[in-house]
Each structure stands twice: as C-alpha cells, then as structure tokens.
Scaffold this active site. Structure first.
Site, PDB file in Angstrom:
ATOM      1  N   GLY A 111      -3.840  -1.127 -11.877  1.00  0.00           N
ATOM      2  CA  GLY A 111      -2.600  -0.684 -11.222  1.00  0.00           C
ATOM      3  C   GLY A 111      -1.460  -1.649 -11.507  1.00  0.00           C
ATOM      4  O   GLY A 111      -1.650  -2.859 -11.458  1.00  0.00           O
ATOM      5  N   ARG A 153       7.008 -12.406 -19.334  1.00  0.00           N
ATOM      6  CA  ARG A 153       8.114 -13.225 -19.880  1.00  0.00           C
ATOM      7  C   ARG A 153       7.706 -14.701 -19.949  1.00  0.00           C
ATOM      8  O   ARG A 153       7.923 -15.381 -20.959  1.00  0.00           O
ATOM      9  CB  ARG A 153       9.340 -13.039 -18.984  1.00  0.00           C
ATOM     10  CG  ARG A 153      10.518 -13.932 -19.300  1.00  0.00           C
ATOM     11  CD  ARG A 153      11.648 -13.577 -18.326  1.00  0.00           C
ATOM     12  NE  ARG A 153      12.811 -14.435 -18.459  1.00  0.00           N
ATOM     13  CZ  ARG A 153      12.976 -15.565 -17.785  1.00  0.00           C
ATOM     14  NH1 ARG A 153      12.022 -16.008 -16.975  1.00  0.00           N
ATOM     15  NH2 ARG A 153      14.090 -16.266 -17.946  1.00  0.00           N
ATOM     16  N   VAL A 196       4.655 -15.952 -20.029  1.00  0.00           N
ATOM     17  CA  VAL A 196       3.580 -16.151 -21.013  1.00  0.00           C
ATOM     18  C   VAL A 196       4.187 -16.255 -22.412  1.00  0.00           C
ATOM     19  O   VAL A 196       3.895 -17.179 -23.175  1.00  0.00           O
ATOM     20  CB  VAL A 196       2.553 -14.988 -20.954  1.00  0.00           C
ATOM     21  CG1 VAL A 196       1.610 -15.020 -22.152  1.00  0.00           C
ATOM     22  CG2 VAL A 196       1.754 -15.035 -19.648  1.00  0.00           C
ATOM     23  N   ARG A 247      -6.297   2.297 -16.821  1.00  0.00           N
ATOM     24  CA  ARG A 247      -7.650   1.973 -16.380  1.00  0.00           C
ATOM     25  C   ARG A 247      -8.553   2.523 -17.489  1.00  0.00           C
ATOM     26  O   ARG A 247      -8.630   3.729 -17.679  1.00  0.00           O
ATOM     27  CB  ARG A 247      -7.965   2.635 -15.039  1.00  0.00           C
ATOM     28  CG  ARG A 247      -6.987   2.218 -13.922  1.00  0.00           C
ATOM     29  CD  ARG A 247      -7.479   2.666 -12.563  1.00  0.00           C
ATOM     30  NE  ARG A 247      -6.451   2.588 -11.529  1.00  0.00           N
ATOM     31  CZ  ARG A 247      -6.148   1.498 -10.824  1.00  0.00           C
ATOM     32  NH1 ARG A 247      -6.801   0.374 -11.059  1.00  0.00           N
ATOM     33  NH2 ARG A 247      -5.221   1.529  -9.896  1.00  0.00           N
ATOM     34  N   CYS A 248      -9.207   1.624 -18.259  1.00  0.00           N
ATOM     35  CA  CYS A 248      -9.877   2.036 -19.502  1.00  0.00           C
ATOM     36  C   CYS A 248     -11.402   2.020 -19.370  1.00  0.00           C
ATOM     37  O   CYS A 248     -12.022   0.955 -19.314  1.00  0.00           O
ATOM     38  CB  CYS A 248      -9.427   1.100 -20.630  1.00  0.00           C
ATOM     39  SG  CYS A 248     -10.238   1.410 -22.193  1.00  0.00           S
ATOM     40  N   ASP A 273      -9.251  -6.840  -9.789  1.00  0.00           N
ATOM     41  CA  ASP A 273     -10.691  -7.112  -9.953  1.00  0.00           C
ATOM     42  C   ASP A 273     -11.330  -6.327 -11.099  1.00  0.00           C
ATOM     43  O   ASP A 273     -12.188  -6.856 -11.809  1.00  0.00           O
ATOM     44  CB  ASP A 273     -11.464  -6.938  -8.638  1.00  0.00           C
ATOM     45  CG  ASP A 273     -11.198  -5.609  -7.964  1.00  0.00           C
ATOM     46  OD1 ASP A 273     -10.397  -4.806  -8.506  1.00  0.00           O
ATOM     47  OD2 ASP A 273     -11.783  -5.353  -6.906  1.00  0.00           O
ATOM     48  N   GLY A 274     -10.885  -5.083 -11.332  1.00  0.00           N
ATOM     49  CA  GLY A 274     -11.433  -4.305 -12.460  1.00  0.00           C
ATOM     50  C   GLY A 274     -11.109  -4.995 -13.784  1.00  0.00           C
ATOM     51  O   GLY A 274     -11.954  -5.089 -14.693  1.00  0.00           O
ATOM     52  N   THR A 279      -1.987  -7.636  -8.511  1.00  0.00           N
ATOM     53  CA  THR A 279      -2.340  -6.423  -7.765  1.00  0.00           C
ATOM     54  C   THR A 279      -1.633  -6.465  -6.422  1.00  0.00           C
ATOM     55  O   THR A 279      -1.550  -7.537  -5.812  1.00  0.00           O
ATOM     56  CB  THR A 279      -3.862  -6.286  -7.537  1.00  0.00           C
ATOM     57  OG1 THR A 279      -4.079  -5.308  -6.515  1.00  0.00           O
ATOM     58  CG2 THR A 279      -4.519  -7.584  -7.105  1.00  0.00           C
ATOM     59  N   ASP A 282      -2.786  -5.410  -3.805  1.00  0.00           N
ATOM     60  CA  ASP A 282      -3.787  -5.409  -2.728  1.00  0.00           C
ATOM     61  C   ASP A 282      -4.068  -6.785  -2.114  1.00  0.00           C
ATOM     62  O   ASP A 282      -4.632  -6.883  -1.036  1.00  0.00           O
ATOM     63  CB  ASP A 282      -5.113  -4.828  -3.240  1.00  0.00           C
ATOM     64  CG  ASP A 282      -4.963  -3.402  -3.741  1.00  0.00           C
ATOM     65  OD1 ASP A 282      -3.991  -2.741  -3.356  1.00  0.00           O
ATOM     66  OD2 ASP A 282      -5.824  -2.952  -4.523  1.00  0.00           O
ATOM     67  N   ASP A 309      -6.291  -9.089  -2.895  1.00  0.00           N
ATOM     68  CA  ASP A 309      -7.719  -9.127  -2.555  1.00  0.00           C
ATOM     69  C   ASP A 309      -8.552  -9.970  -3.520  1.00  0.00           C
ATOM     70  O   ASP A 309      -9.738  -9.710  -3.707  1.00  0.00           O
ATOM     71  CB  ASP A 309      -8.268  -7.688  -2.507  1.00  0.00           C
ATOM     72  CG  ASP A 309      -8.092  -6.960  -3.833  1.00  0.00           C
ATOM     73  OD1 ASP A 309      -7.427  -7.495  -4.741  1.00  0.00           O
ATOM     74  OD2 ASP A 309      -8.607  -5.842  -3.955  1.00  0.00           O
ATOM     75  N   GLY A 316      -3.881  -0.434  -0.413  1.00  0.00           N
ATOM     76  CA  GLY A 316      -4.613  -1.703  -0.315  1.00  0.00           C
ATOM     77  C   GLY A 316      -6.072  -1.566  -0.708  1.00  0.00           C
ATOM     78  O   GLY A 316      -6.825  -2.530  -0.643  1.00  0.00           O
ATOM     79  N   ARG A 317      -6.473  -0.366  -1.072  1.00  0.00           N
ATOM     80  CA  ARG A 317      -7.879  -0.094  -1.388  1.00  0.00           C
ATOM     81  C   ARG A 317      -8.763  -0.571  -0.230  1.00  0.00           C
ATOM     82  O   ARG A 317      -8.615  -0.033   0.858  1.00  0.00           O
ATOM     83  CB  ARG A 317      -8.271  -0.757  -2.706  1.00  0.00           C
ATOM     84  CG  ARG A 317      -9.379  -0.011  -3.435  1.00  0.00           C
ATOM     85  CD  ARG A 317      -9.757  -0.696  -4.718  1.00  0.00           C
ATOM     86  NE  ARG A 317      -8.785  -0.532  -5.770  1.00  0.00           N
ATOM     87  CZ  ARG A 317      -8.753   0.488  -6.622  1.00  0.00           C
ATOM     88  NH1 ARG A 317      -9.656   1.434  -6.535  1.00  0.00           N
ATOM     89  NH2 ARG A 317      -7.850   0.567  -7.549  1.00  0.00           N
ATOM     90  N   ALA A 326       4.454  -2.782  14.716  1.00  0.00           N
ATOM     91  CA  ALA A 326       3.600  -1.597  14.892  1.00  0.00           C
ATOM     92  C   ALA A 326       2.795  -1.720  16.185  1.00  0.00           C
ATOM     93  O   ALA A 326       2.342  -2.807  16.548  1.00  0.00           O
ATOM     94  CB  ALA A 326       2.653  -1.468  13.699  1.00  0.00           C
ATOM     95  N   GLU A 327       2.646  -0.597  16.874  1.00  0.00           N
ATOM     96  CA  GLU A 327       1.904  -0.599  18.129  1.00  0.00           C
ATOM     97  C   GLU A 327       0.409  -0.771  17.872  1.00  0.00           C
ATOM     98  O   GLU A 327      -0.329  -1.262  18.727  1.00  0.00           O
ATOM     99  CB  GLU A 327       2.175   0.696  18.911  1.00  0.00           C
ATOM    100  CG  GLU A 327       3.446   0.672  19.752  1.00  0.00           C
ATOM    101  CD  GLU A 327       4.737   0.559  18.947  1.00  0.00           C
ATOM    102  OE1 GLU A 327       4.779   0.996  17.784  1.00  0.00           O
ATOM    103  OE2 GLU A 327       5.722   0.015  19.501  1.00  0.00           O
ATOM    104  N   ARG A 347       4.096   0.785  -5.083  1.00  0.00           N
ATOM    105  CA  ARG A 347       3.797   0.001  -6.292  1.00  0.00           C
ATOM    106  C   ARG A 347       5.041  -0.274  -7.136  1.00  0.00           C
ATOM    107  O   ARG A 347       5.028  -1.173  -7.985  1.00  0.00           O
ATOM    108  CB  ARG A 347       2.754   0.741  -7.137  1.00  0.00           C
ATOM    109  CG  ARG A 347       1.353   0.678  -6.581  1.00  0.00           C
ATOM    110  CD  ARG A 347       0.378   0.073  -7.582  1.00  0.00           C
ATOM    111  NE  ARG A 347       0.229   0.880  -8.746  1.00  0.00           N
ATOM    112  CZ  ARG A 347      -0.720   1.783  -8.945  1.00  0.00           C
ATOM    113  NH1 ARG A 347      -1.625   1.983  -7.995  1.00  0.00           N
ATOM    114  NH2 ARG A 347      -0.795   2.456 -10.045  1.00  0.00           N
TER     115      ARG A 347
HETATM  116  O1  F6P Z   1      -5.061  -1.531  -6.683  1.00  0.00           O
HETATM  117  C1  F6P Z   1      -3.770  -1.098  -6.458  1.00  0.00           C
HETATM  118  C2  F6P Z   1      -3.775   0.288  -5.848  1.00  0.00           C
HETATM  119  O2  F6P Z   1      -2.445   0.706  -5.652  1.00  0.00           O
HETATM  120  C3  F6P Z   1      -4.585   0.436  -4.565  1.00  0.00           C
HETATM  121  O3  F6P Z   1      -3.901  -0.034  -3.431  1.00  0.00           O
HETATM  122  C4  F6P Z   1      -4.855   1.917  -4.553  1.00  0.00           C
HETATM  123  O4  F6P Z   1      -6.038   2.194  -3.830  1.00  0.00           O
HETATM  124  C5  F6P Z   1      -5.049   2.222  -6.029  1.00  0.00           C
HETATM  125  O5  F6P Z   1      -4.404   1.193  -6.753  1.00  0.00           O
HETATM  126  C6  F6P Z   1      -4.506   3.550  -6.480  1.00  0.00           C
HETATM  127  O6  F6P Z   1      -4.827   3.696  -7.828  1.00  0.00           O
HETATM  128  P1  F6P Z   1      -4.210   4.822  -8.802  1.00  0.00           P
HETATM  129  O7  F6P Z   1      -2.767   4.488  -9.021  1.00  0.00           O
HETATM  130  O8  F6P Z   1      -5.007   4.707 -10.043  1.00  0.00           O
HETATM  131  O9  F6P Z   1      -4.347   6.111  -8.074  1.00  0.00           O
END
Ligand code: F6P
Length: 328
Positions: A14, A24, A26, A75-76, A106-107, A130, A132, A134, A175-176, A191-192, A260
């Site tokens: 993503g 830039r 790098v 995503r390959c 992570d992927g 990312t 996320d 994470d 956020g997956r 937020a409540e 994003r």
């Molecule tokens: O990893 C980033 C992210 O935006 C996650 O928060 C979300 O679950 C996922 O990618 C969505 O992926 P795609 O854009 O491939 O649907």
C-alpha cells in the site's frame, strides 16, 4: 567488505505519504556517495518485468510534497514464487545492481527477507512505509502521521453535522490489524468510544456509555471503529447498538482509501528523508537484511526477521484510559 556501486529503490504494498520524500533521499544520498541509482516501477513486479530506469538528481525534483509514490507500487504474488524471485535476481545481475532499498510494510519485508536469504550477494535494507504503524523497530512508520491527520480532518467535519442533528456516528478507519490510527484519531477528535482489534470491547459497555453520554447532555457521539475490530465490521456494530439506543439518529461512515492519499505532513517528509538517507548509509556500511527505523528520535537498525516477528504496538493502556476519561 565488498563495496556496492549500483543500487535500486522500489516501493511496494500500500502506498503511504512520505514515500516520495524517502525516494528523493535515497537517490540524492546515493549520488552524493558516487553510486548509480535505478528506480524500479511497481515494486517487485518491476523487478520481475525488468521495468527499471536510471535516476539522477533531477529525477526526484519537486516530489517532497506529493502523496502516493512516483515509482508506483503493487502487491505482487509472482514474487512469492521461486521462479519469480529467480527472474528478479537475473534482471538485477544483468543491470549490475548490488543493493536494494525496499520501502513498504510487512508484506514487502517478508518478500525482501526471503529474497535476501536466497541471494545474499544483493544487499537489502528496508524502510518502514505503511499508514498502519505496525512494524517492530520503528515507533513511527512513514505515512502514519499524515493518515492520522487526514482522519482527524474528516472526523472534525463529521462532528459538525453530528452535533447539528444530534446524531451518533460510527466511523471506520484503516489499519488492517492495528488500532494505531483509530487510537490517535480518537484522542485527537474526542471520540466517545474507540474500538480496536487489540482490545475486546463489550458491546453492552459501549451501549451503556453512549446512554450515559446522552444523560450527560451530549448532543452527538462519535464511535471510531478500526477496520480490524473483531465484531464483524462497522455496520454490524452500528446495528447492534441501534436496537438499544433510541435517542440518537445513527449513521455510518467508512473513510476508506482517502486515508492513504494526500501531501505528506512535515513529520512524514522529515521521517522519509531521514530513513532514506540512513538506508543508503547502512548499505554503504555493508549492512543487509535490516530495516532502518526511528526510536526515541534516533535512527536504529533492526533485523528484518525481528521487525516481522516481534510486536511493538502493544496497545498503550494509559492512552486508552485517558481517552475514556477525557471524553465523558
Ligand atoms: O496497509 C495499508 C492499508 O491501507 C491497510 O490499512 C488496509 O487494510 C489495506 O492497506 C488496504 O489494501 P488495498 O489498498 O490493497 O485494498
């Protein structure tokens, strides 16, 4: 130690705001150090399809402010196969490339680690990119700050209309499996309630606290739901609550991919610059199979293995408790 002479840079998975400032950094750090640089299009797909081009200082002019990634991303699945990896390796060798900077989540790192174990003569450094937040080994990942600010801007607007109509809004954020965006945005927007994958929220408690809020003369309520929450999704949660809460009109908003995009924040521009600069310096120093990250405002290296298998985002209980107290 064998000296590198030509490196390739790619973005994969993503996209995240801050990837362009990192590319830039790098490119310009590599050129400053006398290295040749190649940009790979669409992540690992470009390695397999030999879709690469020589980059120079001007290839990365005026991109600090751009969201997305000028190198494009994908995503390959093919890169997960032995054949895909072998083709990528042969393409790199044919171009004389001996080092790789991979920017992603992570992927991306899982692919990088497998590739690097198979072909250790190509040095690899990962940059955590990312929204996320994470990955173990960096308190912040590229894009997390911008995405959180985007979410805050959207929720502030929703709060205006929620307040005008006395409504209860359920808002799903990305956020997956990580609740990092939800927690930070929840605190920032008052937020409540904040529902996260890391915590089991009892729906009965959620209903009770919404009712208490109404008794305390709250005119609107916002419940943020992280997409990885275990209750089956924001619509299901809203339905469960709707049956029990009559005084509010209930609405659901899924923020989706708008989180994003957008111009990177100051934080992500600086983080991208620092991590890109550090990645090239790590390669020059002979490092491989590591990720560069930021901890306590210092650049640190973490092995890709550890970045993938350890978990840093233990939910900050103190922040959750604070968010609850401050939103009464
Ligand atoms: O990893 C980033 C992210 O935006 C996650 O928060 C979300 O679950 C996922 O990618 C969505 O992926 P795609 O854009 O491939 O649907």
């Amino acid at each position: 130690m064998q000296k590198i002479s030509k490196l390739a840079v790619l973005t994969s998975g993503g996209d995240a705001p801050g990837m362009n400032p990192c590319i830039r950094a790098v490119v310009r750090t590599a050129i400053y150090n006398g290295l040749n640089v190649v940009g790979v299009k669409q992540g690992y797909k470009g390695l397999i399809e030999n879709d690469m081009y020589d980059m120079n200082k001007r290839s990365v002019s005026n991109i600090l402010n751009l969201g997305g990634t000028i190198l494009k991303t994908a995503r390959c699945l093919e890169f997960r196969t032995d054949e895909g990896m072998e083709t990528a390796y042969q393409n790199l060798k044919a171009q004389g490339i001996d080092a790789l900077v991979v920017i992603g989540g992570d992927g991306t790192f899982t692919g990088a680690l497998r590739f690097s174990k198979k072909y250790p003569d190509i040095q690899i450094i990962g940059v955590p990119g990312t929204i996320d937040n994470d990955l173990y080994g960096s308190t912040y990942t590229l894009g997390f700050d911008t995405a959180t600010n985007t979410v805050i801007e959207a929720i502030d607007k929703i709060r205006d209309t929620a307040d005008a109509h006395d409504r209860l809004f359920f808002i799903e954020v990305m956020g997956r499996d990580s609740g990092a965006i939800a927690l930070r945005a929840g605190i920032s927007c008052g937020a409540e309630a904040i529902l996260l994958p890391e915590v089991e929220t009892a729906i009965a408690d959620l209903i009770a606290s919404i009712k208490t809020g109404h008794l305390n003369k709250k005119s609107s309520s916002i419940v943020i739901v992280a997409e990885g929450d275990k209750h089956g999704g924001v619509y299901d949660i809203a339905k469960m609550v709707e049956k029990e809460v009559e005084h509010y009109d209930i609405k659901v908003t899924i923020l989706g991919h708008l989180q994003r995009g957008g111009s990177p924040s100051s934080f992500d521009r600086i983080l991208g610059s620092r991590l890109g600069f550090a990645a090239v310096n790590a390669l020059i120093a002979g490092e491989t199979q590591h990720m560069v990250g930021l901890r306590a405002n210092e650049i640190v290296l973490t092995s890709l293995e550890e970045a993938l298998t350890s978990h840093e985002f233990k939910l900050e209980d103190d922040l959750m408790q604070m968010a609850h107290i401050l939103s009464i």
